[in-house]
Design a protein around this motif. Structure first.
Motif, PDB file in Angstrom:
ATOM      1  N   LEU A  19       0.887  -1.702  -0.163  1.00 55.89           N
ATOM      2  CA  LEU A  19      -0.058   0.086   0.126  1.00 55.89           C
ATOM      3  C   LEU A  19       1.207   1.419   0.305  1.00 55.89           C
ATOM      4  N   ILE A  45      -6.028  -7.002  -0.213  1.00 57.30           N
ATOM      5  CA  ILE A  45      -6.436  -5.698  -0.794  1.00 57.30           C
ATOM      6  C   ILE A  45      -7.171  -5.605  -1.440  1.00 57.30           C
ATOM      7  N   ASP A  47      -9.513  -3.331  -4.656  1.00 63.55           N
ATOM      8  CA  ASP A  47      -9.478  -2.706  -5.679  1.00 63.55           C
ATOM      9  C   ASP A  47      -9.235  -1.390  -6.024  1.00 63.55           C
ATOM     10  N   ASP A  48     -10.654  -0.853  -4.863  1.00 64.83           N
ATOM     11  CA  ASP A  48     -10.640   0.772  -4.527  1.00 64.83           C
ATOM     12  C   ASP A  48      -9.533   1.297  -4.319  1.00 64.83           C
ATOM     13  N   LYS A  49      -8.478   0.159  -3.377  1.00 72.23           N
ATOM     14  CA  LYS A  49      -7.084   0.948  -2.209  1.00 72.23           C
ATOM     15  C   LYS A  49      -6.309   0.112  -3.988  1.00 72.23           C
ATOM     16  N   LEU A  50      -6.394  -0.242  -4.132  1.00 70.72           N
ATOM     17  CA  LEU A  50      -5.135  -0.546  -5.328  1.00 70.72           C
ATOM     18  C   LEU A  50      -5.253   0.221  -6.867  1.00 70.72           C
ATOM     19  N   GLU A  52      -6.190   3.156  -6.562  1.00 69.98           N
ATOM     20  CA  GLU A  52      -5.878   4.405  -5.807  1.00 69.98           C
ATOM     21  C   GLU A  52      -4.022   5.005  -5.119  1.00 69.98           C
ATOM     22  N   LEU A  53      -3.263   3.285  -5.166  1.00 68.19           N
ATOM     23  CA  LEU A  53      -2.255   3.222  -5.240  1.00 68.19           C
ATOM     24  C   LEU A  53      -1.707   3.462  -6.247  1.00 68.19           C
TER      25      LEU A  53
END
Length: 75
Positions: A19, A45, A47-50, A52-53
């Motif tokens: 992250l 993790i 998908d929305d976090k990935l 964003e990353l």
């Protein structure tokens, strides 16, 4: 066939590194785990976090290129 279970602390550190923008290979090397194990953790993790990353990495790269350009133009 399942491999060796790793402590939750190791998994948490791997996810935190991912992250923070580290690649699967970087995390695998740092934690001395297989890239497949890290890839499995990465799949957990959301998908929305990935995504964003991915945006943050792109912004960071843009910033680095811009700073390099400015530095070279000033010298």
């Amino acid at each position: 066939m399942k491999g060796k279970a790793h402590p939750q602390e190791v998994k948490a550190k791997a996810i935190a590194l991912l992250l923070a923008g580290a690649t699967v290979m970087e995390v695998a090397g740092e934690l001395n785990l297989s890239h497949q194990t890290i890839s499995n953790y990465k799949r957990e993790i959301p998908d929305d976090k990935l995504s964003e990353l991915g945006r943050k990495k792109g912004e960071r790269l843009d910033d680095l290129v811009y700073q390099c350009l400015i530095t070279n133009l000033e010298t």
